[in-house]
Design a protein around this motif. Structure first.
Motif, PDB file in Angstrom:
ATOM      1  N   PHE A  52       0.924  -1.347   0.005  1.00 15.14           N
ATOM      2  CA  PHE A  52      -0.064  -0.100   0.043  1.00 15.14           C
ATOM      3  C   PHE A  52       0.896   1.168   0.045  1.00 15.14           C
ATOM      4  O   PHE A  52       0.419   2.381  -0.700  1.00 15.14           O
ATOM      5  CB  PHE A  52      -0.683  -0.210   0.990  1.00 15.14           C
ATOM      6  N   GLU A  70      -7.885   1.526  -2.733  1.00 19.88           N
ATOM      7  CA  GLU A  70      -7.147   0.578  -1.893  1.00 19.88           C
ATOM      8  C   GLU A  70      -8.384   0.212  -0.881  1.00 19.88           C
ATOM      9  O   GLU A  70      -9.024   1.005  -0.387  1.00 19.88           O
ATOM     10  CB  GLU A  70      -5.967   1.140  -1.139  1.00 19.88           C
ATOM     11  N   ILE A  79      -6.247  -3.637  -4.445  1.00 24.54           N
ATOM     12  CA  ILE A  79      -6.013  -2.696  -5.120  1.00 24.54           C
ATOM     13  C   ILE A  79      -6.878  -2.666  -6.390  1.00 24.54           C
ATOM     14  O   ILE A  79      -6.838  -3.319  -7.217  1.00 24.54           O
ATOM     15  CB  ILE A  79      -4.553  -2.303  -5.345  1.00 24.54           C
TER      16      ILE A  79
END
Length: 83
Positions: A52, A70, A79
């Motif tokens: 992330f 996300e 994602i």
């Protein structure tokens, strides 16, 4: 976030693979279908630090990527994006 040399070395030398799944993998997709993919990474790749905090920003910087979202609070990190 820019990669530190150590992070870059880890990422470039770690391996990992991307596998298409779902309807695309089965060959039953159409023009408006999405492509689901599974990213398999080594154990030392960390969910938030690398997936992330490094991968997502790199994807955001790509002008061909739009609508990036996300989904962090799931058993499997996700994602979603248009490319």
């Amino acid at each position: 976030r820019r990669l530190e040399n150590k992070d870059e070395d880890i990422i470039l030398n770690s391996g990992g693979k991307i596998f298409p799944t779902g309807s695309y993998r089965l060959g039953v997709y159409g023009p408006g279908s999405d492509i689901d993919c599974l990213v398999v990474a080594p154990r030392h790749i960390k969910r938030f630090e690398h997936f992330f905090n490094v991968l997502a920003p790199m994807l955001r910087e790509n002008p061909d990527v739009t609508e990036l979202n996300e989904v962090q609070d799931t058993a499997v990190p996700v994602i979603k994006m248009k490319f």
